[in-house]
Design a protein around this motif. Structure first.
Motif, PDB file in Angstrom:
ATOM      1  N   GLN A  30      -8.539  -6.833   3.327  1.00  0.00           N
ATOM      2  CA  GLN A  30      -7.625  -5.701   3.465  1.00  0.00           C
ATOM      3  C   GLN A  30      -8.371  -4.372   3.409  1.00  0.00           C
ATOM      4  OE1 GLN A  30      -5.093  -6.810   0.215  1.00  0.00           O
ATOM      5  NE2 GLN A  30      -3.481  -7.535   1.584  1.00  0.00           N
ATOM      6  N   TRP A  31      -9.406  -4.295   2.578  1.00  0.00           N
ATOM      7  CA  TRP A  31     -10.214  -3.066   2.527  1.00  0.00           C
ATOM      8  C   TRP A  31     -10.916  -2.831   3.853  1.00  0.00           C
ATOM      9  CZ3 TRP A  31      -9.771   1.003  -0.175  1.00  0.00           C
ATOM     10  CH2 TRP A  31      -9.354   0.954  -1.488  1.00  0.00           C
ATOM     11  N   VAL A  54       0.830  -1.197   0.000  1.00  0.00           N
ATOM     12  CA  VAL A  54       0.000   0.000   0.000  1.00  0.00           C
ATOM     13  C   VAL A  54       0.867   1.251   0.000  1.00  0.00           C
ATOM     14  CG1 VAL A  54      -1.738   1.269   1.317  1.00  0.00           C
ATOM     15  CG2 VAL A  54      -1.892  -1.194   1.122  1.00  0.00           C
ATOM     16  N   GLU A 107      -3.716  -3.103  -5.222  1.00  0.00           N
ATOM     17  CA  GLU A 107      -4.884  -3.968  -5.330  1.00  0.00           C
ATOM     18  C   GLU A 107      -5.082  -4.645  -3.985  1.00  0.00           C
ATOM     19  OE1 GLU A 107      -4.369  -6.664  -8.539  1.00  0.00           O
ATOM     20  OE2 GLU A 107      -3.915  -5.077  -9.961  1.00  0.00           O
ATOM     21  N   LEU A 108      -6.176  -4.335  -3.326  1.00  0.00           N
ATOM     22  CA  LEU A 108      -6.471  -4.895  -2.013  1.00  0.00           C
ATOM     23  C   LEU A 108      -7.654  -5.843  -2.114  1.00  0.00           C
ATOM     24  CD1 LEU A 108      -6.244  -1.642   0.133  1.00  0.00           C
ATOM     25  CD2 LEU A 108      -4.459  -3.316  -0.277  1.00  0.00           C
ATOM     26  N   ASN A 109      -7.592  -6.936  -1.363  1.00  0.00           N
ATOM     27  CA  ASN A 109      -8.748  -7.828  -1.325  1.00  0.00           C
ATOM     28  C   ASN A 109      -9.754  -7.285  -0.304  1.00  0.00           C
ATOM     29  OD1 ASN A 109      -7.837  -8.581   1.213  1.00  0.00           O
ATOM     30  ND2 ASN A 109      -6.848 -10.429   0.461  1.00  0.00           N
ATOM     31  N   ARG A 116      -8.379  -1.554   6.335  1.00  0.00           N
ATOM     32  CA  ARG A 116      -7.998  -0.182   5.989  1.00  0.00           C
ATOM     33  C   ARG A 116      -9.105   0.798   6.342  1.00  0.00           C
ATOM     34  NH1 ARG A 116      -5.432   1.893   0.286  1.00  0.00           N
ATOM     35  NH2 ARG A 116      -5.263   4.048   0.906  1.00  0.00           N
TER      36      ARG A 116
END
Length: 122
Positions: A84-85, A72, A79-81, A88
């Protein structure tokens, strides 16, 4: 490699995995070699290999992949799965709400369990 059910086929598969994981080859060849080994095992024995051996083979394929724990901060558009979103979004606070906190809160940091609490407090 021959895996017969009369001999200790699990130990011979583990030795085959040991031998394969010591070889250095490109990723495409690794995938092919692992696939061939697993297919030979399933065809000869009639069952799926042990979970531990499958994990070792998977790690062998992904050995030199670009696994970046801090992707990040190093890439412009990471690209976050979904997990991870979620992490975040739980850590971030909109800038409009940061201005409403005291200076001491800004220094210590704001910790919320849920994003909705942030809106109620601010």
């Amino acid at each position: 490699m021959v895996f017969s059910t009369e001999s200790n086929y699990k130990a011979s598969f583990a030795k085959a995995v040991d031998l394969l994981t010591t070889q250095h080859m490109p990723v495409q060849w690794r995938v092919k070699a692992v696939d061939d080994l697993i297919e030979a095992y399933v065809k000869q024995v009639g069952e799926v290999p042990n979970d531990r051996q499958l994990e070792r083979l998977t790690n062998y394929i992904l050995r030199d992949s670009k696994n970046q724990p801090d992707k990040v901060s190093k890439t412009e558009y990471p690209e976050l799965n979904e997990a991870q979103w979620k992490v975040r979004s739980n850590r971030e606070i909109p800038l409009e709400q940061v201005g409403n906190f005291s200076v001491e809160t800004k220094r210590v940091g704001v910790r919320f369990k849920h994003r909705d609490k942030c809106r109620r407090i601010a």
